[in-house]
Design a protein around this motif. Structure first.
Motif, PDB file in Angstrom:
ATOM      1  N   VAL A 136      38.821-106.656  29.645  1.00  0.00           N
ATOM      2  CA  VAL A 136      39.626-105.774  30.329  1.00  0.00           C
ATOM      3  C   VAL A 136      39.731-104.483  29.559  1.00  0.00           C
ATOM      4  O   VAL A 136      39.732-103.311  29.749  1.00  0.00           O
ATOM      5  N   LEU A 137      40.109-104.950  28.259  1.00  0.00           N
ATOM      6  CA  LEU A 137      40.311-103.826  27.066  1.00  0.00           C
ATOM      7  C   LEU A 137      39.047-102.885  26.942  1.00  0.00           C
ATOM      8  O   LEU A 137      39.266-101.850  26.662  1.00  0.00           O
ATOM      9  N   ASP A 138      37.975-103.775  26.871  1.00  0.00           N
ATOM     10  CA  ASP A 138      36.676-103.096  26.452  1.00  0.00           C
ATOM     11  C   ASP A 138      36.362-102.231  27.382  1.00  0.00           C
ATOM     12  O   ASP A 138      35.799-100.888  26.999  1.00  0.00           O
ATOM     13  N   ALA A 139      36.415-102.471  28.811  1.00  0.00           N
ATOM     14  CA  ALA A 139      35.873-101.890  29.861  1.00  0.00           C
ATOM     15  C   ALA A 139      37.082-100.635  29.720  1.00  0.00           C
ATOM     16  O   ALA A 139      36.484 -99.357  30.032  1.00  0.00           O
ATOM     17  N   LEU A 140      38.224-100.874  29.763  1.00  0.00           N
ATOM     18  CA  LEU A 140      39.413 -99.695  29.974  1.00  0.00           C
ATOM     19  C   LEU A 140      39.162 -98.760  28.616  1.00  0.00           C
ATOM     20  O   LEU A 140      39.166 -97.663  28.823  1.00  0.00           O
ATOM     21  N   LEU A 141      38.974 -99.120  27.535  1.00  0.00           N
ATOM     22  CA  LEU A 141      39.093 -98.338  26.086  1.00  0.00           C
ATOM     23  C   LEU A 141      37.615 -97.427  26.231  1.00  0.00           C
ATOM     24  O   LEU A 141      37.844 -96.801  25.662  1.00  0.00           O
ATOM     25  N   ASP A 142      36.496 -98.359  26.456  1.00  0.00           N
ATOM     26  CA  ASP A 142      35.417 -97.511  26.408  1.00  0.00           C
ATOM     27  C   ASP A 142      35.544 -96.209  27.523  1.00  0.00           C
ATOM     28  O   ASP A 142      34.944 -95.346  27.203  1.00  0.00           O
ATOM     29  N   ASN A 143      35.897 -96.596  28.699  1.00  0.00           N
ATOM     30  CA  ASN A 143      36.125 -95.458  29.665  1.00  0.00           C
ATOM     31  C   ASN A 143      37.071 -94.333  29.200  1.00  0.00           C
ATOM     32  O   ASN A 143      36.842 -93.157  29.333  1.00  0.00           O
ATOM     33  N   ALA A 144      38.255 -94.808  28.527  1.00  0.00           N
ATOM     34  CA  ALA A 144      39.129 -93.858  28.168  1.00  0.00           C
ATOM     35  C   ALA A 144      38.622 -92.894  27.138  1.00  0.00           C
ATOM     36  O   ALA A 144      38.745 -91.704  26.979  1.00  0.00           O
ATOM     37  N   ILE A 145      37.917 -93.488  26.042  1.00  0.00           N
ATOM     38  CA  ILE A 145      37.372 -92.871  25.006  1.00  0.00           C
ATOM     39  C   ILE A 145      36.323 -92.062  25.203  1.00  0.00           C
ATOM     40  O   ILE A 145      36.239 -90.701  24.654  1.00  0.00           O
ATOM     41  N   LYS A 146      35.257 -92.542  26.116  1.00  0.00           N
ATOM     42  CA  LYS A 146      34.431 -91.616  26.599  1.00  0.00           C
ATOM     43  C   LYS A 146      34.638 -90.594  27.230  1.00  0.00           C
ATOM     44  O   LYS A 146      33.909 -89.397  27.243  1.00  0.00           O
ATOM     45  N   PHE A 147      35.552 -90.377  28.021  1.00  0.00           N
ATOM     46  CA  PHE A 147      36.014 -89.241  28.861  1.00  0.00           C
ATOM     47  C   PHE A 147      37.334 -88.331  28.146  1.00  0.00           C
ATOM     48  O   PHE A 147      37.405 -87.373  28.721  1.00  0.00           O
ATOM     49  N   SER A 148      37.606 -88.967  27.001  1.00  0.00           N
ATOM     50  CA  SER A 148      38.684 -87.905  26.092  1.00  0.00           C
ATOM     51  C   SER A 148      37.989 -86.918  25.477  1.00  0.00           C
ATOM     52  O   SER A 148      37.020 -87.079  24.818  1.00  0.00           O
ATOM     53  N   ALA A 149      38.619 -85.777  25.441  1.00  0.00           N
ATOM     54  CA  ALA A 149      38.012 -84.547  24.556  1.00  0.00           C
ATOM     55  C   ALA A 149      38.576 -84.844  23.174  1.00  0.00           C
ATOM     56  O   ALA A 149      39.610 -85.571  22.693  1.00  0.00           O
ATOM     57  N   ARG A 150      37.917 -84.468  22.098  1.00  0.00           N
ATOM     58  CA  ARG A 150      38.311 -84.486  20.843  1.00  0.00           C
ATOM     59  C   ARG A 150      39.895 -84.110  20.566  1.00  0.00           C
ATOM     60  O   ARG A 150      40.373 -83.315  21.311  1.00  0.00           O
ATOM     61  N   GLU A 151      40.297 -84.572  19.682  1.00  0.00           N
ATOM     62  CA  GLU A 151      41.592 -84.315  19.147  1.00  0.00           C
ATOM     63  C   GLU A 151      42.798 -84.545  20.432  1.00  0.00           C
ATOM     64  O   GLU A 151      43.933 -83.832  20.418  1.00  0.00           O
ATOM     65  N   THR A 152      42.368 -85.477  21.113  1.00  0.00           N
ATOM     66  CA  THR A 152      43.175 -86.078  22.028  1.00  0.00           C
ATOM     67  C   THR A 152      43.435 -87.421  21.937  1.00  0.00           C
ATOM     68  O   THR A 152      43.102 -87.978  20.867  1.00  0.00           O
ATOM     69  N   GLU A 153      44.603 -88.171  22.591  1.00  0.00           N
ATOM     70  CA  GLU A 153      44.963 -89.557  22.449  1.00  0.00           C
ATOM     71  C   GLU A 153      44.828 -90.215  23.660  1.00  0.00           C
ATOM     72  O   GLU A 153      44.911 -89.765  24.358  1.00  0.00           O
TER      73      GLU A 153
ATOM     74  N   ALA B   3      46.633-110.390  21.604  1.00  0.00           N
ATOM     75  CA  ALA B   3      45.293-109.931  22.003  1.00  0.00           C
ATOM     76  C   ALA B   3      44.941-108.553  22.256  1.00  0.00           C
ATOM     77  O   ALA B   3      43.930-107.987  21.739  1.00  0.00           O
ATOM     78  N   VAL B   4      46.021-107.952  22.774  1.00  0.00           N
ATOM     79  CA  VAL B   4      45.906-106.379  22.822  1.00  0.00           C
ATOM     80  C   VAL B   4      45.754-105.830  21.433  1.00  0.00           C
ATOM     81  O   VAL B   4      45.137-104.800  21.177  1.00  0.00           O
ATOM     82  N   ALA B   5      46.760-106.073  20.517  1.00  0.00           N
ATOM     83  CA  ALA B   5      46.803-105.751  19.186  1.00  0.00           C
ATOM     84  C   ALA B   5      45.491-105.830  18.399  1.00  0.00           C
ATOM     85  O   ALA B   5      44.923-104.639  17.808  1.00  0.00           O
ATOM     86  N   GLU B   6      44.705-106.848  18.652  1.00  0.00           N
ATOM     87  CA  GLU B   6      43.487-107.276  17.872  1.00  0.00           C
ATOM     88  C   GLU B   6      42.443-106.293  18.388  1.00  0.00           C
ATOM     89  O   GLU B   6      41.785-105.637  17.762  1.00  0.00           O
ATOM     90  N   ARG B   7      42.599-106.075  19.950  1.00  0.00           N
ATOM     91  CA  ARG B   7      41.211-105.309  20.240  1.00  0.00           C
ATOM     92  C   ARG B   7      41.625-103.942  19.993  1.00  0.00           C
ATOM     93  O   ARG B   7      40.507-103.149  19.918  1.00  0.00           O
ATOM     94  N   VAL B   8      42.847-103.409  20.096  1.00  0.00           N
ATOM     95  CA  VAL B   8      43.188-101.973  19.658  1.00  0.00           C
ATOM     96  C   VAL B   8      42.441-101.636  18.400  1.00  0.00           C
ATOM     97  O   VAL B   8      42.032-100.560  18.090  1.00  0.00           O
ATOM     98  N   GLU B   9      42.915-102.630  17.506  1.00  0.00           N
ATOM     99  CA  GLU B   9      42.554-102.385  16.159  1.00  0.00           C
ATOM    100  C   GLU B   9      40.782-102.210  16.144  1.00  0.00           C
ATOM    101  O   GLU B   9      40.260-101.635  15.220  1.00  0.00           O
TER     102      GLU B   9
END
Length: 465
Positions: A358-375, A318-324
């Motif tokens: 869970v992953l949608d909410a966490l990844l949405d926040n993480a990507i939204k608040f991350s600066a470009r060129e970060t991981e 489930a995690v691998a599919e959602r990250v993809e």
């Protein structure tokens, strides 16, 4: 509680048994001693009367045969002494100088009669010594000593004591057998209350009817407590169901007029002057934010209503599919999305589509608040009977004092007010994690950013890592 209650009941029984048995045992010993004393006192007093004439006439042979016959029949040595305490006639071996006998002899020669001694106890092997004065015309002319063995009387006392002890043990055993069902009867509603309390949260949250405690067993006070609990549980369930229904209905009812408002604001593009167009764009942004809030409210309502419906999910897949799926969004924003440690071989218990939400909410926040060129780093690891799903970004993070409030509904950091969002994402993730037997915690890792760690319970039968 059952052990303590049984201990109290049995303690009361022990006190009652001892309170009745000990006085009864002492009464038996006193009664036996009294019978023996009165019997020997009668015989000794008779000999004191018979000894008057022989003492006056100084003819001991008149009394010797009587004393010998008495000693032979009853085994009680008897001796007659004159006024000076010297032996006059006797049968059996009596040592008048014995420390246990001499004080009594002196008291008798002083005119005092014998008195009952201490209670006759089975382990007290001393004889019963009686000394009676021989009175002639009101003058003490001598004394009669009798030394009675107490073995037979002590044996009788011991037999009675053993019988009383056996009766006490039998009473204690019967009380124990009677106390067990009584204690179970008293505690049955308490156990039902305990079980119902443990099921109350999951039943109310999942929308199921709470099992009734009932009022058919136990004391009246506990039955009344059970009825009060049933009323309370029903009220809580009704109130929570009404709250969920209101949230869901309000979200659905607001969606249509909000969508129409968004369309009208979009259609006004190009039809208002330049000064008013700025307000139109602001209104369109507010409408979009309201749409996000409504989506969050609906997600929260679904997460709460699915609390009782848990399904096993292969966490690695489930995690691998959602990250993809989120790779496209991360790439569009210039953020790298990396998956680490996703080989646990575990299945977790979550509500339907719980891992995806869970992953949608966490990844949405993480990507939204991350600066470009970060991981943004995602990891899944097995820890005992739990699985930890962690999402770490390298954005601005939170202040340490804000970590505790970050999972509150609609809460947003003052530093992120200009970033779109509803403030419901972490609250939804927390609800899903707790429904799955886990929790959510936040950490501030070295190097900056924020790490969100979600723990989920491993499903039964899952392979161990």
């Amino acid at each position: 509680m059952r052990v303590q209650l049984q201990a109290i009941v049995l303690s009361l029984v022990v006190v009652l048994v001892l309170g009745l048995g000990v006085p009864l045992a002492l009464s038996v010993a006193a009664s036996s001693q009294q019978r023996l004393f009165l019997d020997r006192l009668t015989d000794t007093s008779r000999f004191a009367s018979l000894a008057q004439r022989p003492l006056l006439d100084n003819r001991p042979e008149l009394l010797e045969s009587e004393l010998r016959r008495y000693t032979d029949v009853y085994g009680v040595p008897v001796e007659v002494l004159d006024q000076e305490g010297k032996p006059f006639v006797g049968a059996g071996d009596v040592d008048e100088r014995d420390p246990a006998i001499l004080p009594l002899l002196q008291a008798a020669l002083a005119g005092r009669r014998s008195e009952p001694g201490s209670v006759l106890l089975p382990w007290d092997d001393g004889p019963l010594v009686l000394a009676e004065p021989i009175l002639i015309d009101g003058e003490v002319r001598g004394a009669v000593l009798s030394v009675s063995p107490t073995g037979s009387a002590r044996s009788d006392v011991l037999r009675w004591w053993l019988l009383i002890a056996a009766g006490s043990l039998l009473s204690f055993g019967l009380a124990l057998l009677g106390a067990l069902p009584v204690v179970r009867w008293i505690l049955r509603p308490v156990h039902r209350l305990d079980d119902a309390t443990g099921e109350l949260v999951s039943a109310v949250v999942s929308g199921r009817e709470v099992a009734r405690v009932g009022d058919e067993h136990g004391p009246p006070e506990l039955r009344q407590l059970g009825r009060s609990f049933d009323r309370m549980a029903a009220s809580v369930g009704t109130a929570l169901a009404a709250q969920r229904a209101f949230v869901a209905d309000a979200s659905h009812q607001l969606r249509n007029p909000l969508t129409a408002l968004t369309l009208r604001l979009t259609n006004l593009d190009g039809h208002v002057d330049e000064a008013a167009d700025e307000h139109r764009r602001a209104a369109a942004g507010d409408a979009e934010r309201l749409n996000q809030i409504l989506d969050g409210l609906l997600s929260m309502a679904r997460a709460e209503s699915s609390a009782g419906e848990l399904v096993p999910v292969d966490i690695d897949l489930a995690v691998a599919e959602r990250v993809e799926d989120w790779q496209v969004v991360a790439a569009a924003r210039g953020v790298g999305l990396v998956l680490h440690e996703a080989e646990t071989g575990a299945r977790v218990q979550v509500p339907p589509r719980g891992v995806e939400v869970v992953l949608d909410a966490l990844l949405d926040n993480a990507i939204k608040f991350s600066a470009r060129e970060t991981e943004v780093e995602v990891s899944v690891r097995r820890v005992g009977e739990l699985v930890e799903l962690a999402v770490r970004d390298h954005g601005p993070g939170l202040r340490p004092e804000e970590l505790e409030r970050a999972t509150d509904r609609f809460w947003r950091s003052t530093a992120h007010q200009n970033v779109p969002g509803s403030g419901l994402g972490l609250a939804i993730v927390t609800e899903i994690a707790r429904n799955g037997g886990g929790d959510l915690r936040l950490a501030l890792p070295d190097g900056g950013g924020l790490e969100v760690i979600v723990t989920l319970a491993v499903a039964e039968g899952s392979n161990r890592a």
